[in-house]
Each structure stands twice: as C-alpha cells, then as structure tokens.
Design an enzyme around this catalytic site. Sequence first.
Site, PDB file in Angstrom:
ATOM      1  N   GLY A   1       0.749  -5.128   0.955  1.00 44.00           N
ATOM      2  CA  GLY A   1      -0.269  -5.353  -0.074  1.00 44.00           C
ATOM      3  C   GLY A   1       0.311  -6.019  -1.323  1.00 44.00           C
TER       4      GLY A   1
ATOM      5  N   ALA B   1       0.856  -1.200   0.000  1.00 39.81           N
ATOM      6  CA  ALA B   1       0.000   0.000   0.000  1.00 39.81           C
ATOM      7  C   ALA B   1       0.885   1.240   0.000  1.00 39.81           C
ATOM      8  CB  ALA B   1      -0.898  -0.012   1.230  1.00 39.81           C
TER       9      ALA B   1
ATOM     10  N   GLU C   1       3.904  -4.540   7.706  1.00 39.20           N
ATOM     11  CA  GLU C   1       2.949  -3.533   8.197  1.00 39.20           C
ATOM     12  C   GLU C   1       3.146  -3.209   9.667  1.00 39.20           C
ATOM     13  OE1 GLU C   1       2.195  -6.117   6.288  1.00 39.20           O
ATOM     14  OE2 GLU C   1       0.686  -5.576   4.780  1.00 39.20           O
TER      15      GLU C   1
ATOM     16  N   GLU D   1       0.265  -9.581  -0.489  1.00 37.52           N
ATOM     17  CA  GLU D   1      -1.147 -10.022  -0.523  1.00 37.52           C
ATOM     18  C   GLU D   1      -1.625 -10.180  -1.965  1.00 37.52           C
ATOM     19  OE1 GLU D   1      -2.034  -6.685   2.179  1.00 37.52           O
ATOM     20  OE2 GLU D   1      -3.297  -8.093   3.262  1.00 37.52           O
TER      21      GLU D   1
HETATM   22  N1  DAK Z   1       4.559   3.402  -0.240  1.00 37.07           N
HETATM   23  C1  DAK Z   1       4.956   4.537  -0.776  1.00 37.07           C
HETATM   24  N2  DAK Z   1       6.232   4.741  -1.229  1.00 37.07           N
HETATM   25  C2  DAK Z   1       7.091   3.728  -1.106  1.00 37.07           C
HETATM   26  C3  DAK Z   1       6.712   2.475  -0.544  1.00 37.07           C
HETATM   27  C4  DAK Z   1       5.347   2.326  -0.087  1.00 37.07           C
HETATM   28  N3  DAK Z   1       4.861   1.170   0.423  1.00 37.07           N
HETATM   29  N4  DAK Z   1       7.780   1.656  -0.539  1.00 37.07           N
HETATM   30  C5  DAK Z   1       8.790   2.386  -1.109  1.00 37.07           C
HETATM   31  N5  DAK Z   1       8.378   3.611  -1.451  1.00 37.07           N
HETATM   32  C6  DAK Z   1       9.154   4.677  -2.081  1.00 37.07           C
HETATM   33  C7  DAK Z   1      10.151   5.277  -1.085  1.00 37.07           C
HETATM   34  O1  DAK Z   1       9.514   6.238  -0.270  1.00 37.07           O
HETATM   35  C8  DAK Z   1      11.162   5.909  -2.043  1.00 37.07           C
HETATM   36  O2  DAK Z   1      10.629   7.099  -2.548  1.00 37.07           O
HETATM   37  P1  DAK Z   1      11.514   8.471  -2.583  1.00 37.07           P
HETATM   38  O3  DAK Z   1      11.973   8.685  -1.187  1.00 37.07           O
HETATM   39  O4  DAK Z   1      12.648   8.130  -3.528  1.00 37.07           O
HETATM   40  O5  DAK Z   1      10.579   9.501  -3.101  1.00 37.07           O
HETATM   41  C9  DAK Z   1      11.188   4.900  -3.181  1.00 37.07           C
HETATM   42  O6  DAK Z   1       9.973   4.160  -3.105  1.00 37.07           O
HETATM   43  C10 DAK Z   1      12.337   3.907  -3.074  1.00 37.07           C
HETATM   44  O7  DAK Z   1      12.285   3.331  -1.785  1.00 37.07           O
HETATM   45  P2  DAK Z   1      13.542   3.332  -0.785  1.00 37.07           P
HETATM   46  O8  DAK Z   1      14.437   4.500  -1.041  1.00 37.07           O
HETATM   47  O9  DAK Z   1      13.020   3.153   0.585  1.00 37.07           O
HETATM   48  O10 DAK Z   1      14.283   2.037  -1.291  1.00 37.07           O
HETATM   49  P3  DAK Z   1      15.146   1.001  -0.441  1.00 37.07           P
HETATM   50  O11 DAK Z   1      15.734   0.067  -1.430  1.00 37.07           O
HETATM   51  O12 DAK Z   1      16.084   1.736   0.495  1.00 37.07           O
HETATM   52  O13 DAK Z   1      14.110   0.235   0.480  1.00 37.07           O
HETATM   53  C11 DAK Z   1      12.069  -0.971   0.938  1.00 37.07           C
HETATM   54  C12 DAK Z   1      13.150  -0.563  -0.103  1.00 37.07           C
HETATM   55  C13 DAK Z   1      10.975  -1.741   0.182  1.00 37.07           C
HETATM   56  C14 DAK Z   1      12.699  -1.884   1.989  1.00 37.07           C
HETATM   57  C15 DAK Z   1      11.503   0.300   1.629  1.00 37.07           C
HETATM   58  O14 DAK Z   1      11.132   1.253   0.622  1.00 37.07           O
HETATM   59  C16 DAK Z   1      10.307   0.013   2.484  1.00 37.07           C
HETATM   60  O15 DAK Z   1      10.420  -0.471   3.586  1.00 37.07           O
HETATM   61  N6  DAK Z   1       9.116   0.352   1.954  1.00 37.07           N
HETATM   62  C17 DAK Z   1       7.871   0.204   2.708  1.00 37.07           C
HETATM   63  C18 DAK Z   1       7.349  -1.218   2.614  1.00 37.07           C
HETATM   64  C19 DAK Z   1       6.098  -1.426   3.447  1.00 37.07           C
HETATM   65  O16 DAK Z   1       6.051  -1.079   4.637  1.00 37.07           O
HETATM   66  N7  DAK Z   1       5.059  -1.976   2.840  1.00 37.07           N
HETATM   67  C20 DAK Z   1       3.761  -2.193   3.514  1.00 37.07           C
HETATM   68  C21 DAK Z   1       2.879  -0.980   3.367  1.00 37.07           C
HETATM   69  S1  DAK Z   1       1.339  -1.160   4.299  1.00 37.07           S
HETATM   70  C22 DAK Z   1      -5.671  -2.411   5.763  1.00 37.07           C
HETATM   71  C23 DAK Z   1      -4.707  -2.240   6.766  1.00 37.07           C
HETATM   72  C24 DAK Z   1      -3.389  -2.130   6.422  1.00 37.07           C
HETATM   73  C25 DAK Z   1      -2.967  -2.208   5.098  1.00 37.07           C
HETATM   74  C26 DAK Z   1      -3.931  -2.373   4.130  1.00 37.07           C
HETATM   75  C27 DAK Z   1      -5.273  -2.472   4.448  1.00 37.07           C
HETATM   76  N8  DAK Z   1      -7.081  -2.477   6.129  1.00 37.07           N
HETATM   77  C28 DAK Z   1      -7.453  -2.600   7.495  1.00 37.07           C
HETATM   78  C29 DAK Z   1      -8.122  -2.535   5.028  1.00 37.07           C
HETATM   79  C30 DAK Z   1      -1.541  -2.036   4.808  1.00 37.07           C
HETATM   80  C31 DAK Z   1      -0.995  -2.514   3.745  1.00 37.07           C
HETATM   81  C32 DAK Z   1       0.405  -2.225   3.360  1.00 37.07           C
HETATM   82  O17 DAK Z   1       0.812  -2.729   2.371  1.00 37.07           O
END
Ligand code: DAK
Length: 254
Positions: free
Chosen positions: A107, A64, A130, A110
């Site tokens: 996501g 997400a 998450e 998922e």
């Molecule tokens: N969202 C937005 N931007 C993201 C992103 C994300 N999930 N993941 C990466 N990016 C962006 C980074 O912000 C960065 O952008 P800039 O800073 O260059 O503008 C760019 O992509 C490159 O990322 P990094 O610079 O961080 O790259 P690295 O290689 O250093 O790291 C990484 C890669 C994948 C380890 C890191 O980016 C990371 O940890 N990303 C977040 C991953 C994450 O947490 N995913 C889960 C998101 S929550 C619900 C409840 C909950 C949910 C859904 C529904 N309900 C109750 C209905 C939650 C769902 C989720 O998926």
Amino acid sequence: MEHIIVTRPRPGVMLVTLNRPRSLNALNKALLIELAGTLNEAGADADVRAVVLTGDERSFSAGADIKEMPESGIPPFAQADRLKSWKVIERFPKPLVAAVNGYALGGGCELTQLCDIVIAGENARFGTPEIKIAAFAGDGGTQRIPRAVGKARTMMMMLTGEPIDAVTALAWGLAVEVVPVEKTVDRALEIAAAIAEKSPLAAQMVKAEILMSFEKPLDESLSLERKMLMWQSEDHQEGINAFVEKRAPRFTGR
Ligand code: DAK
C-alpha cells in the site's frame, strides 16, 4: 492527530508526514482516515495549492498494517471507511508530491502512485510484496502500476514480491528524480512551491486532464468544454496581462 504530522513549511504548500515510525509507517485504518481527513481539508483550503507527502528516512510506508489484518476479520481490507479513505486520496484534486525515502511497499508503493510527482531518495525501495502473505496489491496497484511501468515489469514485481531500488524506479517511471536521502523532502517542497506559484485553477485542471488520459477513452477525455472554461478565468487573463506587462503574475484561483 495521532499518526500524521501536518505543517505548512512554504507559502501555499502543506507537508504531510506519516508518523508511525515503529511500524515503518504501515497504513493502519486510523492513519488512512486521518490522511483522508487532512486531504479533504487541504482540498477545501484555498491557501493550500500543493501537498507534499512523506514518511521518514527509513520508510515512506511499509504498506497495509499486517498486524491489523487478523483483528479486522475477513475481508480485512474491504471495510467501507478504509476504502473511502483511499478514494479521497485518489480523488484529491490538488497536486500531490511524494518524497520517498526507504521502503515504499505494498500500500505504501500504491500510495506513491496516487501522488502526481514522486521524488525518490537514494535509499528508496519500491515493491509489492503482498504475494508473500498470499495477497495482492488490492488498493489499486494491480491496475495503476502496469500503466506506469508496463506488464512485464509489474509481473516481475508482483509475482516475486522483490522490491526495486530507486534508480530502477526512476528508469521504470515510478519516480521522476533520485536525490540524496537528506534532500528528498526539500526537493519535493521546492517542486510543490513552484507549483503553488502557478494558478491553482490551472494546476488542478492540468492534474485532472492528465489523470483522465489514464482513466477514460480518448473521445471522452478530450474534454473540450472543460478546457474552454479555463480560458474564461481571471487567472488566465492575469497570466496574459503579466506576460505582456513583463511582470510576475498574481494568481488568485478565480
Ligand atoms: N504492517 C505492520 N507492521 C509492520 C509492517 C506492516 N506492513 N512492516 C513492518 N512492520 C513492523 C514490523 O512488524 C516491526 O515491528 P516490531 O516487530 O518491532 O513490533 C517494525 O515494523 C520494523 O520492521 P522489521 O523489524 O521487519 O524491519 P526490517 O528492517 O527487518 O524489515 C521490511 C523491513 C519492510 C522488509 C519488513 O518489515 C517487511 O517485510 N514488512 C512487511 C512489508 C509488506 O509485506 N507490505 C505489504 C503489506 S500488504 C486489498 C488486498 C491487499 C492489500 C490491500 C487491499 N484489497 C483486496 C482491498 C494489501 C496491501 C499491503 O500493503
């Protein structure tokens, strides 16, 4: 479309490529809506018999879009059009093959588990991070991932937030094959093409029947009536005729 690319690289096969590389293909709402719209069209198009879903070599999808969360207010993920898009993906009736390179997180992970067959590149990382932002895998992950890998492994993934590598994902059943990164999409297309040669009726029936085994109690899912319908199709007769006549079948989906 702004966030996905759609091509038809093989007969009967649609390739959908997530295309937000600067965000590691994070699933913002607009992308989900485009994806759902594309799958709706693919579902209605008799020329599409299987769909391959992929990202790029660095990331299938990092989940997400975290940056969208504060903008959308609370609860950020509960918006109707976002939830409807997930439902469309979940209910897509045709075979869906994932070609996963790099990150498949949150996501993104998922989404791989809504695909019917998952091919992982050697650099694939499956994870549910998450908890690191004080959330949980709310797009079906808390329910589907334990069904795939079991309780202990899911707890490990979801309570630590640490990803697993491709070989572990294979061993745990989140993926069915691990291949070199540059071969992931080709292998997924090859599988989709093999499915597309089969009767589309039969392929959709197989998918529905298998999914039912996860969703319904056994007495409901032993849906004899629906299976009986299958035996009355032209495709089934064609399959039998082709076998007897020692020729390749020509399936029409009727
Ligand atoms: N969202 C937005 N931007 C993201 C992103 C994300 N999930 N993941 C990466 N990016 C962006 C980074 O912000 C960065 O952008 P800039 O800073 O260059 O503008 C760019 O992509 C490159 O990322 P990094 O610079 O961080 O790259 P690295 O290689 O250093 O790291 C990484 C890669 C994948 C380890 C890191 O980016 C990371 O940890 N990303 C977040 C991953 C994450 O947490 N995913 C889960 C998101 S929550 C619900 C409840 C909950 C949910 C859904 C529904 N309900 C109750 C209905 C939650 C769902 C989720 O998926």
